[in-house]
Motif scaffolding. Structure first.
Motif, PDB file in Angstrom:
ATOM      1  N   GLU A   1       0.825  -1.296  -0.017  1.00 57.15           N
ATOM      2  CA  GLU A   1       0.078   0.060  -0.300  1.00 57.15           C
ATOM      3  C   GLU A   1       0.573   1.133   0.026  1.00 57.15           C
TER       4      GLU A   1
ATOM      5  N   ARG B   1       2.225   1.676  -3.609  1.00 57.68           N
ATOM      6  CA  ARG B   1       1.315   2.360  -4.415  1.00 57.68           C
ATOM      7  C   ARG B   1       1.046   3.922  -3.959  1.00 57.68           C
TER       8      ARG B   1
ATOM      9  N   ARG C   1       2.278  -0.096 -10.841  1.00 60.43           N
ATOM     10  CA  ARG C   1       1.196  -0.414  -9.652  1.00 60.43           C
ATOM     11  C   ARG C   1       0.602  -1.765  -9.815  1.00 60.43           C
TER      12      ARG C   1
ATOM     13  N   ASP D   1       0.122  -4.986  -7.247  1.00 60.40           N
ATOM     14  CA  ASP D   1      -0.975  -5.653  -6.942  1.00 60.40           C
ATOM     15  C   ASP D   1      -0.920  -7.210  -7.279  1.00 60.40           C
TER      16      ASP D   1
ATOM     17  N   GLN E   1       1.564  -8.924  -4.769  1.00 62.93           N
ATOM     18  CA  GLN E   1       1.015  -8.939  -3.514  1.00 62.93           C
ATOM     19  C   GLN E   1      -0.024 -10.257  -3.389  1.00 62.93           C
ATOM     20  N   ASP E   2      -0.854 -10.203  -4.550  1.00 62.69           N
ATOM     21  CA  ASP E   2      -1.859 -11.376  -4.337  1.00 62.69           C
ATOM     22  C   ASP E   2      -0.951 -12.731  -4.452  1.00 62.69           C
TER      23      ASP E   2
ATOM     24  N   ARG F   1      -6.623  -7.760  -5.080  1.00 65.29           N
ATOM     25  CA  ARG F   1      -6.468  -6.401  -5.898  1.00 65.29           C
ATOM     26  C   ARG F   1      -6.539  -6.592  -7.346  1.00 65.29           C
ATOM     27  N   TYR F   2      -5.861  -7.681  -7.762  1.00 62.81           N
ATOM     28  CA  TYR F   2      -5.577  -7.951  -9.458  1.00 62.81           C
ATOM     29  C   TYR F   2      -6.560  -8.581  -9.765  1.00 62.81           C
TER      30      TYR F   2
END
Length: 684
Positions: free
Chosen positions: A283, A286, A315, A319, A322-323, A343-344
């Motif tokens: 976060e 981003r 960005r 995402d 992170q996923d 998020r993706y």
């Protein structure tokens, strides 16, 4: 060849115990052909418990389906050899096509049902009244072997697939980190090891079969969901990474070096992905990216579009990564009740790409070969010629999905000859000394134990299982010793000749090999992009993306074998990037006026890919299309609305994917402007 590991010895011992248990029970019941129960154990056994269960279920269903078809077909056409041959070959072709149309382990149901019919029917062609009893006996024998294999695998030191899959996911993340470190390094920005990236995507696609088996090995549905979500996102890593690095590399090249603030931010992102910076969160990265984008676009307006596009892709990469990390962690933890926040956005379990024409040709080729060989058998009057017909059907079905099946059938022939020689030695030299089940088990144990250690290795599994199954079947173990050399030799010759016929047929009817299949895949991709350019809004974006990712996954291994630059002029992910940019463009809520102005660009993309499909080669994108793209981007940059900015970002990514030599920036005021018809800036 490496020495077997303890896991391989354990698997081999479990398979041997299950096989001997199946043989003992089949002799004790007794069943007509006990050796089929023993052979079935080696067909369904797998080092992982979940895979054994799934194979067992699929083999049981396939056997029952094939047995039922035999009971229906043989009495109807027993006195009509031509019609019987036609009916059996049609059945094989139809079921084989269904098997080829399903690349999951479930295809084994149709594959087994396809060649079970000649296995059961042809030996009883002169005794159609007994077909029900024969089909029932064969089903009982095979089901007994399946039950024994599943029971032993589940009770004796079961090997769960989840830890193996978790380890594989970790290796994919490791390879992904290496690719990110290379491509986001400011000194090597945009430099790609295409072979490594291609191998990464192929490995990701290889997770499918393991995930399918996971459903039979895990009590948690969420574990399977997490694995599928992970696979879907890892498949997007390569095109997402290349899109990010390409945009930033073009900016670096044009600006004579990456902007210091941007270079620092890339270093932070790379450190976070490598796990070196555990204090920074996704976060925070981003948020800093958004702040950096706003500041750099104000201070460097000439590069605003390139900065905007590059940081937007970065960005998305954050995402995505992170996923993937969260999904892997959740999968390793097991039965977690809390779902992962993702998020993706990506399609999970979407449609795959199938070359229906090539699949139909492959299935029809095998069916016609079985029909021709069946007719030769009937005409010759060879009593045991049915063995050749059956084995030709098996070898044809096994390798119908190969671009060039001949080398695989040749290996099948070698394994068949070895198994026949081994069976002959056992039957006429060793078996006369067997007087009870204990001595029989001792005689079989050592070679089967050694062979079993190789059955878990993909490069040897097919050959080893074939040798074991054919040797066991050719010995024809019964409750008492029976050896007829003339009968054995007759069946052995018929079997070998059947494989030779299948080999010659494959060389005759399918000689084109990998190059032809790769060109068909490339052509299908170009036609799909041409269709997407002009009719994207009428298609499901997620389905289109899933299909083209799968097609790329099929194409990459073939390109690695061929090295054909005509199929991949820049890199093999170029079409993926173009596809995603087109989908993004069609998902935007554009005004009618802007849609009208976009139409010449979309028509140009359509015409370009149609030209590639017609020439069967990837052509350079036309200069006129680039001029129209640049003109449209200039107009969009002059417009302050949000929809104009989103459209410009997407078109910029499309431009970079189409033109490898295009600069990152587009001047707002060109010396000699070339605009599509009409004015854009005031209309959106």
């Amino acid at each position: 060849m490496n020495m077997p590991t303890w896991r391989e010895w354990l698997f081999s011992a479990k398979a041997l115990i299950a096989a001997l248990l199946a043989l003992y029970l089949a002799l004790a019941i007794p069943l007509d052909n006990p050796y089929w129960a023993m052979a079935s154990v080696y067909v369904v056994s797998h080092p992982l418990s979940g895979a054994t269960r799934s194979k067992a279920i699929y083999r049981a269903l396939g056997t029952l389906l094939g047995a039922a078809a035999s009971v229906v077909l043989l009495p109807m056409f027993a006195q009509q050899p031509v019609m019987l041959s036609l009916a059996i070959s049609t059945w094989i072709g139809t079921l084989l096509y269904l098997a080829l149309s399903d690349r999951s382990p479930r295809s084994y149901i149709f594959l087994l049902a396809a060649y079970t019919v000649p296995l059961i029917s042809l030996a009883e062609v002169n005794h159609p009244a007994t077909i029900f009893d024969v089909a029932l006996a064969r089903s009982e024998e095979i089901l007994l072997g399946i039950v024994c294999a599943s029971l032993v695998n589940a009770v004796l030191f079961p090997s769960r697939i989840a830890p193996v899959l978790g380890e594989k996911m970790g290796l994919l993340l490791r390879d992904g980190r290496a690719a990110v470190s290379r491509m986001l390094n400011s000194h090597h920005l945009g430099e790609t090891d295409q072979r490594a990236l291609n191998a990464l995507l192929v490995d990701v696609m290889g997770l499918d079969s393991m995930i399918t088996h996971l459903a039979y090995d895990s009590s948690s549905h969420r574990s399977t969901v997490h694995a599928r979500e992970f696979r879907a996102r890892m498949a997007m890593l390569m095109p997402q990474l290349i899109s990010t690095a390409d945009a930033l590399h073009r900016l670096q090249r044009e600006a004579d070096g990456l902007l210091p603030e941007l270079e620092e931010h890339l270093a932070w992102v790379d450190a976070w992905i490598q796990g070196a910076d555990r204090q920074t969160t996704a976060e925070q990265l981003r948020e800093r990216s958004l702040q950096l984008e706003a500041w750099l676009c104000d201070t460097h307006p000439h590069y605003a579009l390139a900065i905007d596009s590059g940081l937007r892709q970065l960005r998305a990469l954050i995402d995505l990564w992170q996923d993937c990390c969260n999904l892997h962690q959740q999968f390793l933890q097991g039965h977690a009740d809390k779902p992962v926040e993702l998020r993706y956005r990506v399609q999970v379990g979407g449609p795959r790409h199938y070359d229906r024409g090539l699949l139909a040709f492959s299935a029809a080729s095998v069916a016609v070969s079985v029909f021709c060989l069946s007719m030769l058998w009937f005409v010759s009057g060879w009593e045991h010629g049915y063995s050749g017909v059956f084995i030709a059907a098996v070898s044809g079905c096994f390798f119908a999905n190969q671009d060039n099946p001949a080398p695989f059938i040749k290996s099948f022939l070698v394994a068949t000859v070895i198994s026949m020689l081994a069976a002959g030695i056992y039957l006429f030299a060793l078996m006369p000394n067997v007087h009870d089940f204990g001595s029989l088990a001792t005689l079989l144990a050592i070679p089967l134990l050694l062979l079993g250690t190789l059955a878990g290795r993909p490069q040897y599994a097919g050959t080893v299982i074939l040798v074991a199954v054919q040797t066991i079947s050719s010995i024809t173990l019964q409750d008492s010793f029976k050896a007829d050399f003339e009968l054995f030799a007759d069946i052995a010759i018929s079997t070998v000749l059947g494989v030779i016929f299948a080999l010659l047929w494959a060389r005759l009817t399918k000689p084109f090999g990998t190059l032809w299949a790769a060109r068909r895949l490339a052509r299908h991709g170009w036609l799909k992009l041409a269709e997407l350019a002009i009719s994207g809004r009428r298609q499901n974006p997620a389905d289109v993306a899933s299909s083209i990712i799968d097609r790329t996954g099929q194409l990459l291994p073939r390109l690695g074998q061929l090295g054909d630059n005509g199929l991949a002029l820049n890199d093999a992910t170029r079409e993926l990037r173009i596809c995603f940019r087109l989908l993004e463009l069609h998902e935007l809520r554009l005004t009618p006026a802007l849609e009208q102005q976009l139409q010449p660009v979309l028509n140009g993309i359509h015409d370009y890919f149609i030209a590639c499909a017609k020439t069967h080669r990837q052509l350079p994108a036309p200069p006129r299309l680039r001029q129209e793209l640049d003109a449209l981007l200039r107009a969009l940059q002059a417009n302050p609305t949000r929809i104009a900015r989103s459209t410009a970002q997407t078109l910029h990514g499309l431009r970079l994917a189409l033109y490898a030599d295009a600069p990152a920036s587009v001047c707002i005021q060109p010396a000699n402007p070339v605009l599509p018809s009409g004015s854009i800036g005031a209309s959106i």
